[in-house]
Design a protein around this motif. Structure first.
Motif, PDB file in Angstrom:
ATOM      1  N   SER A 632      45.153  55.645   0.566  1.00  0.00           N
ATOM      2  CA  SER A 632      45.669  55.051   1.692  1.00  0.00           C
ATOM      3  C   SER A 632      44.997  55.640   2.894  1.00  0.00           C
ATOM      4  O   SER A 632      44.890  54.947   3.787  1.00  0.00           O
ATOM      5  CB  SER A 632      47.236  55.447   1.965  1.00  0.00           C
ATOM      6  OG  SER A 632      47.474  56.595   2.040  1.00  0.00           O
ATOM      7  N   ASP A 633      44.044  56.909   2.794  1.00  0.00           N
ATOM      8  CA  ASP A 633      43.380  57.308   3.802  1.00  0.00           C
ATOM      9  C   ASP A 633      42.209  56.301   3.915  1.00  0.00           C
ATOM     10  O   ASP A 633      41.770  56.251   5.055  1.00  0.00           O
ATOM     11  CB  ASP A 633      42.856  58.661   3.464  1.00  0.00           C
ATOM     12  CG  ASP A 633      44.063  59.915   3.902  1.00  0.00           C
ATOM     13  OD1 ASP A 633      45.027  59.429   4.009  1.00  0.00           O
ATOM     14  OD2 ASP A 633      43.818  60.846   3.875  1.00  0.00           O
ATOM     15  N   ASP A 656      44.820  46.852  -5.109  1.00  0.00           N
ATOM     16  CA  ASP A 656      46.176  46.801  -5.828  1.00  0.00           C
ATOM     17  C   ASP A 656      46.988  45.448  -5.793  1.00  0.00           C
ATOM     18  O   ASP A 656      47.627  44.990  -6.813  1.00  0.00           O
ATOM     19  CB  ASP A 656      47.068  47.626  -4.965  1.00  0.00           C
ATOM     20  CG  ASP A 656      46.863  49.196  -5.285  1.00  0.00           C
ATOM     21  OD1 ASP A 656      46.005  49.580  -6.258  1.00  0.00           O
ATOM     22  OD2 ASP A 656      47.618  50.105  -4.510  1.00  0.00           O
ATOM     23  N   THR A 657      46.675  44.714  -4.832  1.00  0.00           N
ATOM     24  CA  THR A 657      47.093  43.296  -4.716  1.00  0.00           C
ATOM     25  C   THR A 657      46.588  42.476  -5.733  1.00  0.00           C
ATOM     26  O   THR A 657      47.237  41.467  -6.106  1.00  0.00           O
ATOM     27  CB  THR A 657      46.966  42.753  -3.313  1.00  0.00           C
ATOM     28  OG1 THR A 657      47.340  43.573  -2.305  1.00  0.00           O
ATOM     29  CG2 THR A 657      47.735  41.499  -3.026  1.00  0.00           C
ATOM     30  N   LEU A 688      42.708  54.144 -14.111  1.00  0.00           N
ATOM     31  CA  LEU A 688      44.042  53.691 -13.712  1.00  0.00           C
ATOM     32  C   LEU A 688      44.370  52.146 -14.158  1.00  0.00           C
ATOM     33  O   LEU A 688      45.555  51.873 -14.477  1.00  0.00           O
ATOM     34  CB  LEU A 688      43.968  53.547 -11.906  1.00  0.00           C
ATOM     35  CG  LEU A 688      43.892  54.773 -11.344  1.00  0.00           C
ATOM     36  CD1 LEU A 688      43.826  54.449  -9.655  1.00  0.00           C
ATOM     37  CD2 LEU A 688      45.074  55.658 -11.314  1.00  0.00           C
ATOM     38  N   ALA A 689      43.181  51.394 -14.271  1.00  0.00           N
ATOM     39  CA  ALA A 689      43.353  50.025 -14.735  1.00  0.00           C
ATOM     40  C   ALA A 689      43.944  49.977 -16.138  1.00  0.00           C
ATOM     41  O   ALA A 689      44.853  49.427 -16.597  1.00  0.00           O
ATOM     42  CB  ALA A 689      42.164  49.188 -14.625  1.00  0.00           C
ATOM     43  N   THR A 690      43.379  50.954 -16.795  1.00  0.00           N
ATOM     44  CA  THR A 690      43.656  51.083 -18.331  1.00  0.00           C
ATOM     45  C   THR A 690      44.968  51.388 -18.425  1.00  0.00           C
ATOM     46  O   THR A 690      45.944  50.972 -19.287  1.00  0.00           O
ATOM     47  CB  THR A 690      42.832  52.254 -19.051  1.00  0.00           C
ATOM     48  OG1 THR A 690      41.404  51.845 -18.783  1.00  0.00           O
ATOM     49  CG2 THR A 690      43.161  52.178 -20.523  1.00  0.00           C
ATOM     50  N   LYS A 691      45.693  52.317 -17.735  1.00  0.00           N
ATOM     51  CA  LYS A 691      47.166  52.544 -17.838  1.00  0.00           C
ATOM     52  C   LYS A 691      47.835  51.777 -16.968  1.00  0.00           C
ATOM     53  O   LYS A 691      49.213  52.041 -16.639  1.00  0.00           O
ATOM     54  CB  LYS A 691      46.991  54.144 -17.056  1.00  0.00           C
ATOM     55  CG  LYS A 691      46.340  55.208 -17.773  1.00  0.00           C
ATOM     56  CD  LYS A 691      46.547  56.547 -16.824  1.00  0.00           C
ATOM     57  CE  LYS A 691      45.698  57.589 -17.389  1.00  0.00           C
ATOM     58  NZ  LYS A 691      45.240  58.433 -16.369  1.00  0.00           N
ATOM     59  N   GLU A 692      47.378  50.633 -16.544  1.00  0.00           N
ATOM     60  CA  GLU A 692      48.146  49.655 -15.968  1.00  0.00           C
ATOM     61  C   GLU A 692      49.056  50.364 -14.524  1.00  0.00           C
ATOM     62  O   GLU A 692      49.843  49.874 -14.106  1.00  0.00           O
ATOM     63  CB  GLU A 692      49.158  48.934 -16.667  1.00  0.00           C
ATOM     64  CG  GLU A 692      48.519  48.433 -17.742  1.00  0.00           C
ATOM     65  CD  GLU A 692      49.312  47.226 -18.500  1.00  0.00           C
ATOM     66  OE1 GLU A 692      50.334  47.110 -17.964  1.00  0.00           O
ATOM     67  OE2 GLU A 692      48.688  46.485 -19.138  1.00  0.00           O
ATOM     68  N   PHE A 695      46.152  52.108  -7.087  1.00  0.00           N
ATOM     69  CA  PHE A 695      45.645  53.273  -6.276  1.00  0.00           C
ATOM     70  C   PHE A 695      47.003  53.865  -5.729  1.00  0.00           C
ATOM     71  O   PHE A 695      46.836  55.221  -5.469  1.00  0.00           O
ATOM     72  CB  PHE A 695      44.823  52.727  -5.188  1.00  0.00           C
ATOM     73  CG  PHE A 695      43.477  52.536  -5.889  1.00  0.00           C
ATOM     74  CD1 PHE A 695      42.688  53.744  -6.436  1.00  0.00           C
ATOM     75  CD2 PHE A 695      42.874  50.918  -5.900  1.00  0.00           C
ATOM     76  CE1 PHE A 695      41.465  53.063  -6.792  1.00  0.00           C
ATOM     77  CE2 PHE A 695      41.404  50.900  -6.137  1.00  0.00           C
ATOM     78  CZ  PHE A 695      40.890  51.999  -6.824  1.00  0.00           C
ATOM     79  N   SER A 696      48.083  53.047  -5.223  1.00  0.00           N
ATOM     80  CA  SER A 696      49.121  53.785  -4.490  1.00  0.00           C
ATOM     81  C   SER A 696      49.935  54.722  -5.498  1.00  0.00           C
ATOM     82  O   SER A 696      50.497  55.582  -4.903  1.00  0.00           O
ATOM     83  CB  SER A 696      49.854  52.791  -4.050  1.00  0.00           C
ATOM     84  OG  SER A 696      50.484  51.906  -5.055  1.00  0.00           O
TER      85      SER A 696
END
Ligand code: 3HC
Ligand code: NAI
Length: 699
Positions: A632-633, A656-657, A688-692, A695-696
């Motif tokens: 978020s920064d 993320d959207t 992150l994508a693999t773990k579904e 970023f948030s």
């Protein structure tokens, strides 16, 4: 009676006093709604003759509790509470101090009378969260203040003073002295005078009072200025409902339009930014027991484009500044520019002559470094040259007292190398302002490897005093913002040479919501700036020729951007309007031929993805390396420093959207197509994508 920790109800003589106490801003959480409702119900059958609603702490209720948004609704709803208040058989009076905002002001509008102290402010800022007032605010404000004034208040979202609210009929009186005492006396006077119960819902709006075409004009204006932003259009629909429908139907319509906004990506993005902005100011793993160093006086080295603007920020906050230039001529020039800038602010009516004179009296100029002996903070803003900066820091080390914070406004240089020129690297830090420095909200605070915790804390703290939004960055080439910008600019140039036209690229990005496309920005800033900066770079840092050869060719033809009347576009000398120029197409073709590139059409979707996903991928790498504290920064940096659309929430929120799986997939496709290092998908993004996850979720 003790309703809950958040709300207290007591009889004081003949007045039933409800006190809300939900620090820090008395947000209307479920406990607050429940507590007020219980108190109003109890007051109907006790001995009180009127009910007074007061808040403890620094403010009246500052709105619905935004943390509850997007979660299952908890009873009582705000609408339910407001119905109970409006229908009370005993007078209810709101007593306002601090800021009555959003749902808090809607609650006050529902009370039968409203009083405020003169320093109070009221407003309906929901639009800043991609929302509209969803608890009767549109229907009640328009009935009290008139549709035109209400639309203005609700569509810009800015709070207004108590005196303005009084003129607009949004409050009934301004009280002097202690609010609790004065408002109890006011309530008792209303009782003694047999004041009637005034329900705003009983007011009718005279259709004839609204100028013909007023709402259509507003719709068209908002569509032009805030393209695709649902909240603005829905606010106009609420005004229409206030004019056309009976109160209860208007309320239902408002609710439906509010829910529509609440479910939109734009509102999710803007609510994300609200919290992102606030968490950016917090530094992880910082020793909480340390005390920030006090900053009462500031020295600034270099009074050019940035130094002058930085000086204004401190003077505006009442902090004296000593500005150092190379010679007397430089000092005079710098002070004249500052004076001219203040003059512009005065001519816009944003500052009085007296305020201008006061600010100017706080800025003095000199050529003598010795005069910095006693300042608390020095910010260096000379040319972007490492040797010069090191020389200056060496000199500062000699003249400044121990404990002075030594900051640099460098855009790219290594903070540790600059710090190495001093015997006190722990006092050295980056404070990277954005141009124009007196306007732009972002401040990147760059920590060197040896920067002391209290120095970081002081830099983050002083940002708030000068009304900036600070974001902490680690030390790397370009820090957070400019490192990402390099990817974006180099992708822009690649699109140009491969087949896109400047107007296509800028059009795509402007449709996406950027205030200006990247090439129009280049023309505005001056193409010679990047050209000169590139000349100082090693070939490795410059990157592949296709990422800068068109820009170089334009500069070598004397096309420097707006200032020379031509750059990527031709500019009308009078209106500064931009026009496409066939000569630029020839340049692009020549450069492509030189590099053996065959230009072919690129779809708008590819242009958008290449530019935005290059930001996302670089952002993920910054997170992975620990340069940025949180995703978020990065969003805060891009929205407040680089004009990324607020309603997209920043590049990482946009990712993320879209969904990280899809983002990864497209980045992988770009890598297969171009095989350039910038398209190697960041490991963090992949994982992150693999773990579904998104970023948030990565904190
Ligand atoms: N809900 C939940 N938390 C809130 C909040 C809210 N409405 N308003 C502020 N906070 C929190 C902040 O996140 C921050 O938390 P932190 O300390 O954990 O970071 C803390 O309160 C203090 O906030 P600030 O740092 O912003 O304090 P300031 O003194 O600088 O500003 C303020 C105070 C002017 C009240 C500012 O916080 C503000 O503008 N708040 C939002 C107001 C708002 O948008 N209200 C409308 C909400 S939507 C609504 O009411 C819908 C209704 O129509 C149905
Ligand atoms: P500028 O060229 O407008 O001003 C630099 C000033 O420093 C000149 O007035 C010069 O006379 C003065 N100066 C040079 N040597 C000096 C010395 N030894 N002692 C005192 N003064 C001296 O430069 P600008 O644009 O203000 O940039 C300054 C710094 O800010 C650079 O490091 C730049 O990278 C950074 N920066 C610039 C931004 C921009 O948009 N211009 C944005 C953010 C950071």
């Amino acid at each position: 009676m003790e309703n809950s920790l958040a709300v207290d109800y007591q009889l004081q003589e003949n007045i039933g006093v409800i006190r809300v106490n939900n620090p820090p801003v008395n947000a209307m959480s479920q406990a607050v709604r429940m507590g007020i409702k219980q108190a109003v119900v109890e007051a109907q059958s006790d001995n009180c003759q009127a009910i007074l609603l007061l808040c403890e702490g620094r403010t009246f209720i500052a709105g619905a509790d935004i943390k509850e948004f997007g979660k299952p609704a908890l009873d009582p709803s705000l609408s339910d509470l407001l119905a109970t208040i409006e229908q009370s058989r005993k007078l209810i009076i709101a007593a306002i101090h601090g800021t009555a905002l959003g749902g808090g002001f809607e609650l006050a509008l529902t009370c039968h009378y409203r009083c405020a102290i003169s320093s109070a402010k009221v407003g309906l800022p929901e639009v800043k969260l991609g929302l509209l007032p969803g608890a009767g605010g549109t229907q009640r404000a328009s009935r009290l203040a008139g549709v035109e004034a209400a639309l203005d208040l609700i569509s810009n979202g800015n709070p207004i003073s108590a005196s303005k609210a009084l003129t607009l009929n949004l409050i009934d009186t301004i009280l002097e002295g202690d609010l609790a005492e004065a408002s109890i006396a006011y309530a008792q006077k209303l009782v003694a005078d047999f004041a009637p119960i005034k329900r705003v819902s009983d007011i009718n709006i005279e259709k004839d009072s609204i100028p013909t075409g007023f709402l259509d004009d507003a719709r068209a204006r908002f569509e032009k200025r805030f393209r695709g932003q649902l909240a603005l259009q829905n606010i106009v629909s609420c005004m229409e409902a206030a004019i056309e429908l009976p109160f209860d139907e208007g309320l239902r319509k408002e609710r439906q339009l509010f829910v529509e906004c609440m479910q939109s990506d734009a509102s999710a993005a803007m609510r994300h930014l609200f919290f992102a902005e606030r968490s950016a100011a917090k530094v992880k793993a910082l020793d909480r027991s340390i005390c920030a160093r006090e900053i009462h006086t500031v020295g600034i080295i270099g009074g050019g484009t940035m130094g002058g603007g930085i000086a204004m920020n401190f003077a505006n906050a009442g902090i004296p500044v000593i500005l150092i230039e190379v010679d007397d001529c430089g000092v005079n020039r710098a002070l004249k520019i500052v004076e001219r800038n203040y003059g512009i602010t005065v001519s816009k009516g944003k500052l009085s002559e007296e305020q201008k004179d006061h600010c100017l009296s706080l800025i003095s100029g000199t050529t003598k470094y010795e005069e910095l002996g006693d300042v608390d903070l020095v910010i260096e803003a000379v040319y972007e040259n490492l040797d010069l900066k090191k020389k200056i820091f060496g000199r500062l080390d000699e003249v400044c007292r121990p404990g002075t914070i030594l900051a640099t406004n460098t855009s790219y240089q290594d903070i540790d190398l600059i710090a190495s020129a001093t015997g006190r690297p722990e006092d050295v830090i980056g404070m990277h302002f954005f141009s124009p420095a007196n306007v732009m909200k972002l401040l990147e605070v760059v920590r060197g490897s040896k920067t002391a915790d209290d120095v970081i804390s002081s830099a983050m703290g002083v940002a708030k005093i000068i009304k900036k939004i600070p974001v902490l960055s680690g030390n790397c080439y370009g820090f957070i913002g400019n490192r990402m910008l390099r990817s974006y600019v180099s992708e822009t140039q690649s699109c140009l040479i491969e087949g896109a036209a400047p107007e296509q690229i800028d059009g795509v990005m402007e449709n996406f919501g950027m205030a200006m496309g990247p090439l129009a920005v280049g023309d505005l800033a001056g193409l010679d700036i990047g050209y000169t900066a590139r000349k100082a770079l090693s070939q490795e840092k410059k990157g592949a020729p296709k990422t800068y050869c068109i820009a170089d060719a334009l500069v070598e033809m004397g096309r420097l951007g707006q200032k020379s009347g031509s750059g990527y576009y031709l500019y009308d000398p009078e209106t500064r309007g931009r026009m496409n120029d066939p000569e630029v197409l020839t340049v692009m073709q020549q450069q492509a031929e030189k590099l053996g590139i065959i230009r072919k059409p690129i779809s708008d979707e590819d242009v958008l993805n290449r530019l935005v996903f290059s930001l996302i991928n670089e952002g993920a790498k910054l997170l992975e390396e620990g340069i940025a504290q949180r995703s978020s920064d990065i969003d805060v940096v891009y929205v407040f420093g680089y004009g990324f659309p607020k309603f997209r929430g920043g590049p990482m929120q946009y990712a993320d959207t879209v969904g990280l799986k899809k983002v990864c997939h497209i980045i992988d496709e770009f890598y297969n197509q171009y095989e350039t290092p910038n398209w190697e998908c960041a490991r963090l993004l992949k994982s992150l994508a693999t773990k579904e996850l998104n970023f948030s979720a990565y904190t």
